[in-house]
Design an enzyme around this catalytic site. Structure first.
Site, PDB file in Angstrom:
ATOM      1  N   GLN A  64      39.117  -5.054  12.233  1.00 49.16           N
ATOM      2  CA  GLN A  64      39.399  -6.117  12.925  1.00 49.16           C
ATOM      3  C   GLN A  64      38.344  -6.146  14.251  1.00 49.16           C
ATOM      4  OE1 GLN A  64      41.345  -8.636  13.759  1.00 49.16           O
ATOM      5  NE2 GLN A  64      42.610  -8.247  11.491  1.00 49.16           N
ATOM      6  N   SER A  65      36.983  -5.967  13.773  1.00 49.56           N
ATOM      7  CA  SER A  65      35.949  -6.049  14.504  1.00 49.56           C
ATOM      8  C   SER A  65      35.617  -7.385  15.252  1.00 49.56           C
ATOM      9  CB  SER A  65      34.743  -5.526  13.764  1.00 49.56           C
ATOM     10  OG  SER A  65      33.596  -5.689  14.736  1.00 49.56           O
TER      11      SER A  65
END
Ligand SMILES: Cc1ncc(COP(=O)(O)O)c(C=O)c1O
Length: 321
Positions: A64-65
């Site tokens: 989920q960067s």
């Protein structure tokens, strides 16, 4: 590409609840690709990529960067391809975490996705990007790697040296600043920019990835590297490196009840969304420290990240709001 300067706003309702004069620096509003702090950092990496004639950008981060999503958006705007390596950095994640939020956006932007099994091996993750770059070269592409590990120059921190200078022109002075400290480039750039501008406001770095002792070593090293990059003496004293790790547990990318509560409270009182990995933890620390902040003028530096909320919907479903 960033929409700058970002607004500085007062959070009157939440501030009144907490007994301080609370303000927010809206770096969630840096514009392109849902914004966030990484836009300011990427301006410098991608400026270098353009100068080198790059055709493809390569970057690594957690699934989920926000960094990789922001890079894909800026690469798309520049007409470059984007190759994203997603690391297994958070244990026990849901199907939504793997498909929604930033992952959905990465896919919509047409990025090529790769997975990397280790989330704590920065050098290994960078080396693997090097291998992908090599394959791209054989196809006639010109790859540009946005590096992760701390042995690389802290180029992204230059965006926050500028951001500090931007704050100093906005006409408000603060007693305390709170900001997330992950790779530490935001934290270091801010500290460096403020001190170079002659401003002594304490900067409280909130640990999101490592406990305070090890993060302090990283901040110190990155500050030294940044001073070298700027060809200036480092004006930041060791005692200036403030770090708080009370909101770190249960670990990177995982929320405690107090982080969920901070996110819900900010949404309810201000209509302002925080993220589960970074800014929710910063607000959890600010709330936990509110007795010490009573009567002070406090700046919460919003660094964005809200798309990740949609990858964490399951975690909120169990939260009694
Ligand atoms: C929303 C958000 N805030 C804060 C940070 C931390 O910034 P830095 O890595 O510069 O410490 C990140 C890093 O990924 C982020 O995505």
């Amino acid at each position: 590409m960033g929409h700058l300067p970002t607004p500085l706003e007062q959070l009157k309702n939440l501030g009144a609840n907490l007994g301080c004069d609370l303000w927010v620096k809206r770096d969630d509003c840096t514009g392109i690709g849902f914004g966030g702090n990484k836009i300011r950092q990427l301006e410098f990496y991608l400026g270098k990529a353009v100068a080198e004639g790059a055709t493809q950008v390569l970057i690594t981060g957690a699934i989920q960067s926000n960094f990789v999503r922001a890079a894909a958006a800026m690469a798309a705007r520049l007409g470059m391809g984007c190759h994203i390596q997603l690391e297994e950095r958070v244990p026990g994640v849901s199907a939504l975490y793997r498909s929604n939020g930033n992952v959905l956006l990465d896919q919509l932007m047409g990025a090529t996705l790769y997975s990397y099994p280790d989330g704590e091996d920065e050098a290994g993750a960078d080396a693997r990007l090097g291998e992908i770059a090599q394959q791209l070269r054989t196809r006639g592409e010109i790859p540009f790697i946005v590096p992760l590990a701390a042995d690389q120059p802290p180029t992204g921190a230059l965006g926050y040296v500028d951001a500090a200078q931007e704050l100093l022109t906005q006409g408000e002075e603060f007693d305390e600043i709170f900001v997330a400290s992950g790779s530490a480039l935001t934290h270091c750039g801010l500290l460096m920019g403020l001190r170079l501008g002659g401003d002594k406001t304490p900067v409280n770095g909130v640990c999101v990835r490592r406990e305070a002792g090890s993060q302090a070593r990283r901040v110190q090293q990155r500050l030294d590297d940044l001073a070298q990059l700027l060809s200036l003496p480092n004006p930041v004293e060791t005692k200036d490196i403030g770090l708080d790790d009370i909101a770190l547990a249960p670990g990177y990318g995982q929320m405690s009840a107090s982080t969920k509560e901070a996110i819900a409270r900010t949404a309810k009182t201000e209509g302002l969304f925080l993220d589960p990995v970074y800014t929710g933890k910063v607000m959890a620390v600010l709330i936990a420290r509110s007795n010490q902040l009573r009567g002070k003028k406090v700046l919460f530096w919003h660094t964005g990240g809200q798309p990740a909320l949609f990858g964490y919907a399951d975690a909120f479903a169990s939260h009694d709001t």
